[in-house]
Design an enzyme around this catalytic site. Sequence first.
Site, mmCIF file in Angstrom:
data_model
loop_
_atom_site.group_PDB
_atom_site.id
_atom_site.type_symbol
_atom_site.label_atom_id
_atom_site.label_comp_id
_atom_site.label_asym_id
_atom_site.label_seq_id
_atom_site.Cartn_x
_atom_site.Cartn_y
_atom_site.Cartn_z
ATOM 1 N N THR A 1 0.844 -1.529 0.272
ATOM 2 C CA THR A 1 0.236 0.118 0.068
ATOM 3 C C THR A 1 1.485 1.334 -0.176
ATOM 4 O O THR A 1 1.810 1.230 0.403
ATOM 5 C CB THR A 1 -1.099 0.234 1.132
ATOM 6 O OG1 THR A 1 -1.817 -1.055 1.664
ATOM 7 C CG2 THR A 1 -1.937 0.896 1.236
ATOM 8 N N LYS B 1 -3.933 4.881 -1.526
ATOM 9 C CA LYS B 1 -4.713 5.870 -0.599
ATOM 10 C C LYS B 1 -5.122 6.771 -1.689
ATOM 11 O O LYS B 1 -3.982 7.896 -1.843
ATOM 12 C CB LYS B 1 -4.529 5.486 0.728
ATOM 13 C CG LYS B 1 -4.316 4.255 1.224
ATOM 14 C CD LYS B 1 -5.621 3.663 1.520
ATOM 15 C CE LYS B 1 -5.695 3.200 2.169
ATOM 16 N NZ LYS B 1 -7.137 1.871 3.001
ATOM 17 N N ASP C 1 -8.447 3.027 -3.038
ATOM 18 C CA ASP C 1 -9.429 2.949 -1.589
ATOM 19 C C ASP C 1 -8.461 4.781 -1.822
ATOM 20 O O ASP C 1 -8.501 5.238 -1.312
ATOM 21 C CB ASP C 1 -8.521 2.035 -1.234
ATOM 22 C CG ASP C 1 -9.363 2.220 0.308
ATOM 23 O OD1 ASP C 1 -10.722 2.292 0.303
ATOM 24 O OD2 ASP C 1 -8.964 1.537 0.877
ATOM 25 N N ASN D 1 -11.505 5.025 0.783
ATOM 26 C CA ASN D 1 -11.602 5.211 2.462
ATOM 27 C C ASN D 1 -13.260 5.678 2.342
ATOM 28 O O ASN D 1 -12.723 7.031 3.775
ATOM 29 C CB ASN D 1 -11.271 5.274 3.096
ATOM 30 C CG ASN D 1 -9.557 4.592 3.287
ATOM 31 O OD1 ASN D 1 -8.765 4.237 2.704
ATOM 32 N ND2 ASN D 1 -9.752 2.723 3.572
ATOM 33 N N GLU E 1 -11.796 0.731 -4.877
ATOM 34 C CA GLU E 1 -12.748 0.685 -2.940
ATOM 35 C C GLU E 1 -13.050 1.055 -1.898
ATOM 36 O O GLU E 1 -12.821 3.165 -1.998
ATOM 37 C CB GLU E 1 -11.233 0.047 -2.370
ATOM 38 C CG GLU E 1 -12.120 -1.231 -1.248
ATOM 39 C CD GLU E 1 -10.739 -1.626 -1.137
ATOM 40 O OE1 GLU E 1 -9.516 -1.252 -0.975
ATOM 41 O OE2 GLU E 1 -10.481 -1.664 0.804
ATOM 42 N N ASP F 1 -16.148 -1.204 1.421
ATOM 43 C CA ASP F 1 -15.446 -2.249 2.557
ATOM 44 C C ASP F 1 -15.706 -1.875 3.561
ATOM 45 O O ASP F 1 -16.113 -2.746 4.802
ATOM 46 C CB ASP F 1 -14.137 -2.019 2.770
ATOM 47 C CG ASP F 1 -12.791 -2.180 3.973
ATOM 48 O OD1 ASP F 1 -12.715 -2.649 4.331
ATOM 49 O OD2 ASP F 1 -11.846 -1.245 3.687
ATOM 50 N N LYS G 1 -12.146 -8.054 5.567
ATOM 51 C CA LYS G 1 -11.264 -8.020 6.866
ATOM 52 C C LYS G 1 -11.822 -8.964 7.881
ATOM 53 O O LYS G 1 -13.057 -8.605 8.591
ATOM 54 C CB LYS G 1 -11.337 -6.297 7.287
ATOM 55 C CG LYS G 1 -10.739 -6.187 6.030
ATOM 56 C CD LYS G 1 -10.003 -4.160 6.177
ATOM 57 C CE LYS G 1 -9.738 -3.831 5.090
ATOM 58 N NZ LYS G 1 -9.414 -2.401 5.705
ATOM 59 N N ASP H 1 -4.829 -7.800 0.241
ATOM 60 C CA ASP H 1 -4.371 -6.691 0.182
ATOM 61 C C ASP H 1 -3.959 -7.154 2.040
ATOM 62 O O ASP H 1 -4.321 -6.491 2.869
ATOM 63 C CB ASP H 1 -4.665 -6.094 0.629
ATOM 64 C CG ASP H 1 -4.859 -4.648 1.139
ATOM 65 O OD1 ASP H 1 -3.563 -3.946 1.384
ATOM 66 O OD2 ASP H 1 -5.528 -3.642 1.883
ATOM 67 N N ASP I 1 -0.511 -6.849 3.996
ATOM 68 C CA ASP I 1 0.691 -6.285 3.930
ATOM 69 C C ASP I 1 1.293 -5.492 5.223
ATOM 70 O O ASP I 1 1.774 -4.659 5.811
ATOM 71 C CB ASP I 1 0.916 -4.698 3.147
ATOM 72 C CG ASP I 1 -0.139 -3.713 2.967
ATOM 73 O OD1 ASP I 1 -1.329 -3.853 4.393
ATOM 74 O OD2 ASP I 1 -0.109 -2.490 2.462
#
Lengths: 342, 342
Positions: B134, B161, B188, B190, B216, B241, B265, B317, B319
């Site tokens: 990431t 991100k 992503d 978020n 995402e 997510d 997750k 993902d 990491d």
Amino acid sequence: MGKIVDVKFIVKEYTYEKPFHIANSIAAGSTNVEVQVFVENGAIGYGEAAPSYRVNGERVETFPTLEAFVKEQLVGVDVRNYRRIFDIMDGLRSASSVKAAVQFAVLDAFSVETGVPVYQLFGGAKDEIETDKTVGIDTVENMATEARKIFESGFKTIKIKVGEDLKKDIQVMEAIAEVTRGANYIVDANTGYTPKEAIYFAKALYSRGIDISVFEQPVKAEDIEGLKFVRYNSPFPVAADESARTRYDVLRLIKHDAVDFVNIKLMKSGISDALAIVEMANTAKIQLMIGCMSESSVGINQSVQFALGTGAFVFHDLDSHLMLLEDSFRGKFVQKGPRMLA
Amino acid sequence: MGKIVDVKFIVKEYTYEKPFHIANSIAAGSTNVEVQVFVENGAIGYGEAAPSYRVNGERVETFPTLEAFVKEQLVGVDVRNYRRIFDIMDGLRSASSVKAAVQFAVLDAFSVETGVPVYQLFGGAKDEIETDKTVGIDTVENMATEARKIFESGFKTIKIKVGEDLKKDIQVMEAIAEVTRGANYIVDANTGYTPKEAIYFAKALYSRGIDISVFEQPVKAEDIEGLKFVRYNSPFPVAADESARTRYDVLRLIKHDAVDFVNIKLMKSGISDALAIVEMANTAKIQLMIGCMSESSVGINQSVQFALGTGAFVFHDLDSHLMLLEDSFRGKFVQKGPRMLA
């Protein structure tokens, strides 16, 4: 290591104690196929395919011819990597009961290898379940006698086959209710009614004060709208059986809000789809029962392990081995009357 | 027998190599809780809770106070009957990462007991997976440099991100695409964009010939209609997510046809809901990726075992342990650059 070295299919003929009559179908016995999976270290896993032409469209005479294909797919795969075998067998849509038998036999071999019973591989949710017993279609008098016998021998839940003759079916339920006070009833029409007949039947029972726990597959398998219509116009929980073979069927039922219950049978779904259906139904808050085709104790063992392990079922209709004549009991569980213990 | 005799919660402080910046949140490190489950025969199972206030609403300072409750629930239960523990922990909705850690620690103890690695208890679908790495939010130049470093060190998939500054985010993607030709991108936001900003962003990339594999969580967690709007107006697959924490969230996304992808997750869902989400997504033909919060190698191990065992994920993902400073690597898998091997 648990690499598969051989797979064998063995045809087995079983006879019912007496011919088993459900809506528009009478069976004198069943030709099943036992699946044996041999692992390099000597472990053997057992599964059984009890086919259904009526529900699955599958023909048992094709099964022995599939042995070579299944063997070719499985030899060399480790039983511990069972999802690879699940995925392979998901392709065998022409023989869902063979899919079930092979998937289970692999788990059984994994279990022998590790010393962990299959029900604990599934999660070990319960130590014990209780099965119902089934009254096939017969005269009103014979059905009531049979129901009383079942109830008096300790079965608290009685499954009753209807769906051929609406007026007589109501009389049957009245006669049975009279001689089995306190029993739970699962009433299975095996697709025999139209939606309006089904509602007529349910309301007739309701008006006579007869309560049923599950009203199973009142209408044709493909009639999802009909199922939903019965669900919303009947005082009793409505279950899909013939309408719920695969995980895709059940997702569709959920999307349509079509049923209160789903009857999972490993012979329709295999282990892989049955696991998916458990998760989907638990999420959608649809209740579950587990049923059988015409498995011997080898095949019923599959469903007992699955039901104990997942703990997912309100009702267990696992009685075919109690109706078939068998040389010896081969389940890896203990049967005590209606009780089935790990 | 594998009866649980004790449960311990141990608070662990981890620091990031460098502060990790995502949309509207910067973290210097993570306070996690390691869960140890002790079995009567001496086996110990390990799990880890890496909490997220932003996603789960949970506060890590409450976790040590939950040790007594969890211990009281678990002591005496056999780890082989793990579904009983799954069900108990499903109740702990205030601390989903603790639920995950306890559920996994129990499977880990079961695994130690039987000698079967956890990924094979899950089905052993794969021997190997590959993680992305990431790029946190930073200047355009620093993000491009970081992405190039990641790509050159062997990671084929780069997660980027975005979500704080639409115009800059497009510049970032242009700069990264220039220096990492042939990489896959997971972008992503978020929850940082409005639906229309998200579509603007996706179309801007598309018109510049930049292809992304997954877009995402472009919009707010609760904005299911917004997700769906982006899905149907963007050339790239859209993933949930923050919108997909529980099995119930995912069933709702399926019913609304809201997404192409779900990011599972374990810290959001625990093992129990994650298994349900895998089955539901596979049935609905929604693709899956698996992600992480700020787990150390103990916590990442949970997701690696889950991903290898179920084989359910297109992208991994996993990491966070590569970004946190740790005394020693404690995963029960082998890390080779981006590769994670059973």
